[in-house]
Design an enzyme around this catalytic site. Structure first.
Site, PDB file in Angstrom:
ATOM      1  N   GLU A 126       0.584  -1.512  -0.459  1.00  0.00           N
ATOM      2  CA  GLU A 126       0.090   0.394  -0.160  1.00  0.00           C
ATOM      3  C   GLU A 126       0.520   1.296  -0.505  1.00  0.00           C
ATOM      4  O   GLU A 126       0.548   2.419  -0.355  1.00  0.00           O
ATOM      5  CB  GLU A 126      -1.347  -0.264   0.918  1.00  0.00           C
ATOM      6  CG  GLU A 126      -1.969  -0.950   0.944  1.00  0.00           C
ATOM      7  CD  GLU A 126      -3.603  -0.505  -0.058  1.00  0.00           C
ATOM      8  OE1 GLU A 126      -3.224  -0.021  -0.645  1.00  0.00           O
ATOM      9  OE2 GLU A 126      -3.833  -1.510  -0.348  1.00  0.00           O
ATOM     10  N   SER A 178     -51.592  -8.943 -19.644  1.00  0.00           N
ATOM     11  CA  SER A 178     -52.792  -7.909 -19.850  1.00  0.00           C
ATOM     12  C   SER A 178     -52.339  -6.307 -19.666  1.00  0.00           C
ATOM     13  O   SER A 178     -53.221  -5.038 -19.674  1.00  0.00           O
ATOM     14  CB  SER A 178     -53.641  -8.496 -19.802  1.00  0.00           C
ATOM     15  OG  SER A 178     -54.343  -8.940 -21.018  1.00  0.00           O
TER      16      SER A 178
END
Length: 775
Positions: free
Chosen positions: A110, A394
């Site tokens: 890191e 529908s």
């Protein structure tokens, strides 16, 4: 050479024109260099001034904030906690409990110069700046030290919108101050205990227990290297993933970084790299346990899943940013919905699934959501409320057929529509309803209430696909492929989309995009509020007339949702049912829908099976399960917040046609034919006068429970040539007719989830399989 030719002293020192040019050129370059140097100095001074200006407004940071293990908290609309990320029991590892090997691993991967800088690393910043200038990096990022990362995790968010010079300046200033007040070991301890490690776990000590069931000082070099590398992308490097290639590669990167930093030898790295990334993983997750939220996570799981996705879409990292997220969830309604679906409503089988979305028509807030039934221990599983792979049947008719007919053609509710023999243009595919009957001429109101398919498709032909597509877009519905006639009775949309679209009918034609989050508070106290700005999707007249007709779906004796009727509740809605496609080898009902609304709530319910081809069809008695779930939920919601009836806008008139109350748009050509009446009924009359006497006497009682299912056949019952009718069927009054869709898809291709349309096939059996059977 004669004496006269000898150069004089004056001649020898006379400057040439080139000398003057060189002198002028040199002076210009010096001036340019001085200007450039001056500009650079000014930029440095201005940058420094701006840096200190921003730094002066940096938030304060305390030791408790550095040491805290931050996780995002999610609230409902009443400020009640519904979820905390990182619910596991958290263990804080003090300096003596953190192995030096882990610290070396973290520093190596890191921040290699961690022990040399004082909070910021100019060399790293220059490298990141170069990458940003030349487009190799996304915004202001890449130059952060471990200390800066710790500051960001403690007081800032990782949202893309926060990657600004101001934030970087404040972050750098705070990092310098942290380094002045805390030792390098303390800073490492803060970082190691704060970072997100995937699967809701924060801190490497807790991660050691969750993944390996051990403390940090009991882990091997290989295991410590993996933990050190995970914070960059915890999900991607998750050792519990089915594919651990990424985790293995990341572990090896950390080991090689440790070799370069001379913390371990190459031999040690090679031996550690031989270990399997899945070796010694603990399936019981050590001593981690649940947290302090008093809400059953299963109840809110689908909603929280969508909130997390929404946060990430907005640029936040919900696992690292320590956010306070307020949502629009009505927790009481959510609990009621969960209980109804899992314990109260009697479904056909435990395997039968449901997806439900509830929205507020006034503002688009997503009130409640059901992702499925009996989901077991699955967390953030399949959310059927947002899936779009099942036909809506529908429920599409108000959205794509009749709504646009009122909006663009100004049709009255008594407009005559034809329920007669119909073939899809350019094909030999005949469209029927479940009863294999045609009812002749009927009103639009009757056709919608009875959910007849042929009138809906004929209406879409007259509206035109282009205008229907525009109407759908206004309701938040679109797709990449062009819509076809088949789409008029079968849209592939989610319950959430249906709920939001129907909400526009409830809200006088104003559509609001549905949303989950009302506000986000970051660790520095900044608050962002969210809302949905509505837009007019249709005229007030369209919304009111559609609502008036859809009331009859519940109240009319021929309505398709009488099972969901509620006395005293002012509601409107539509059912939808699809059958297995022809040629699939199965028959019966595959999907059943119920969508309905009041002024205050819009609900859409889907029911069916995840894998319908391997399950039994929905029994006729269970096609109303969606209606019952809708009914019970709407009854509860309306009891909490009762909705008044809709008021007719002044652009609509009530008229009496054939003894029945109907509605017409004022000043339209139909309005001129009838005298307006006082609209004292507030609701539509039963409109079954449009049916022929033979249909009235022979009507099946099932019409009062379920909608009409279409049946497509390749053979005309009276043996007539099928293509003789296509010309009439393909004509459109606006020139944008359905015949533009000849030989185009009439839906999605046939699959286990939907049974949609494919291209017309030469084989009649294959052609029949193209169209799902719709109710």
């Amino acid at each position: 050479m004669s004496n006269n030719d000898q150069p004089t002293r004056g001649d020898r020192h006379q400057p040439s024109q080139e000398d003057f040019d060189d002198e002028r050129s040199g002076g210009l370059i010096k001036k340019i260099l001085l200007w450039v140097a001056g500009i650079i100095v000014l930029l440095i001074v201005a940058g420094a001034a701006l840096f200190f200006y921003y730094a002066s407004s940096a938030p304060k940071i305390s030791e408790s904030e550095l040491a805290s293990q931050n996780g995002t908290t999610i609230y409902d609309d009443q400020n009640r906690v519904i979820s905390r990320l990182g619910l596991q029991k958290r263990e804080y590892a003090k300096d003596g409990q953190v192995p030096a090997t882990l610290k070396h691993a973290v520093v190596s991967i890191e921040d290699r110069r961690f022990y040399k800088h004082h909070g910021i690393d100019p060399i790293r910043i220059m490298g990141a700046a170069t990458s940003n200038i030349f487009g190799h990096s996304d915004g202001m990022q890449g130059g952060s030290t471990l200390t800066q990362q710790l500051v960001k995790l403690s007081v800032f968010s990782t949202a893309a919108s926060d990657r600004t010079f101001k934030r970087k300046a404040q972050e750098a200033w705070l990092a310098i101050n942290v380094e002045r007040h805390f030792s390098k070991n303390q800073i490492l301890d803060f970082y190691i205990n704060k970072v997100y490690m995937g699967n809701g776990v924060y801190g490497m000590q807790t991660a050691a227990q969750y993944y390996y069931g051990k403390n940090l000082d009991e882990l091997s070099l290989s295991q410590l290297a993996l933990l050190a590398g995970m914070p960059q992308s915890p999900t991607y490097y998750n050792p519990l993933s089915t594919n651990t290639q990424a985790a293995t590669q990341r572990r090896n990167e950390v080991l090689n970084a440790m070799v370069r930093s001379k913390y371990i030898t190459q031999s040690q790295a090679d031996n550690a790299a031989k270990d399997s990334i899945t070796a010694d993983l603990d399936p019981h997750h050590g001593n981690t346990s649940g947290g302090d939220v008093n809400v059953n996570e299963k109840v809110v799981d689908p909603y929280v899943k969508q909130v997390l996705a929404d946060l990430e879409a907005k640029g936040y990292n919900p696992y690292n940013d320590g956010l306070q997220v307020h949502t629009n969830l009505d927790l009481d309604a959510q609990k009621k919905l969960y209980d109804l679906a899992n314990n109260t409503v009697s479904f056909q089988s435990p395997q039968m699934q449901a997806g439900v979305a509830v929205t507020d028509p006034h503002n688009g807030q997503i009130v409640a959501m059901l992702g499925g039934r009996h989901t077991g221990k699955v967390i953030y599983g399949l959310n059927r409320a947002v899936q779009t792979n099942r036909s809506s049947g529908s429920t599409a008719k108000p959205l794509m057929d009749y709504g646009p007919a009122i909006e663009y053609l100004q049709w009255p509710t008594f407009k005559s529509v034809s329920d007669t023999k119909f073939y899809y243009p350019g094909t030999n595919i005949a469209l029927h309803d479940f009863d294999n009957k045609y009812k002749g001429t009927m009103t639009m109101r009757a056709a919608l209430v009875q959910s007849r398919n042929v009138p809906a498709i004929r209406t879409l032909q007259q509206v035109g696909i282009k205008r229907a597509t525009t109407f759908l877009k206004g309701l938040g519905i679109s797709q990449k492929k062009p819509y076809t006639l088949q789409s008029g009775i079968a849209l592939y949309i989610s319950p959430l989309q249906v709920s939001a679209a129907y909400a526009a009918f409830a809200n006088g034609g104003i559509y609001h995009k549905p949303f989950y989050i009302s506000s986000i508070t970051t660790q520095d106290g900044a608050v962002k509020h969210y809302s949905s700005t509505g837009h007019r999707a249709m005229n007030k007249a369209t919304a009111y007339m559609m609502t008036d007709m859809l009331k009859g779906v519940f109240t009319n004796s021929q309505g398709s949702a009488t099972a969901a009727r509620l006395d005293g509740v002012n509601q409107a809605g539509k059912t939808g049912t699809t059958n297995y496609p022809g040629g699939s080898g199965k028959s019966g009902v595959m999907d059943s829908w119920m969508a309905g609304y009041t002024k205050n709530y819009s609900i859409a319910v889907w029911t069916g099976y995840d894998h319908p081809m391997s399950e039994s069809p929905i029994a006729e008695s269970s096609t109303t399960d969606a209606q019952i779930l809708y009914r019970d939920l709407m009854q509860y919601l309306d009891s909490q917040n009762h909705a008044s009836d809709w008021k007719m806008p002044d652009t609509v008139e009530a008229v009496r046609v054939n003894g029945k109350r109907q509605l017409v748009i004022k000043d339209s050509k139909w309005a001129l034919q009838y005298a307006a009446i006082d609209d004292d009924s507030g609701s539509s009359d039963d409109d079954d006068s449009s049916r022929s006497s033979s249909d009235r006497s022979g009507s099946s009682s099932i019409d009062s429970i379920v909608t009409s299912r279409s049946v497509f056949s390749n053979e005309d019952q009276d043996g007539n040539n099928r293509n003789q009718n296509t010309t009439a069927n393909s004509n459109s009054s606006n020139g944008n007719s359905g015949n533009n869709n000849t030989n185009s898809n009439a839906g999605k291709s046939g699959n286990t989830n939907g049974g949609g349309a494919q291209q017309p096939a030469a084989n009649p059996q294959a052609a029949d399989a193209r169209y799902p059977k719709i109710k």
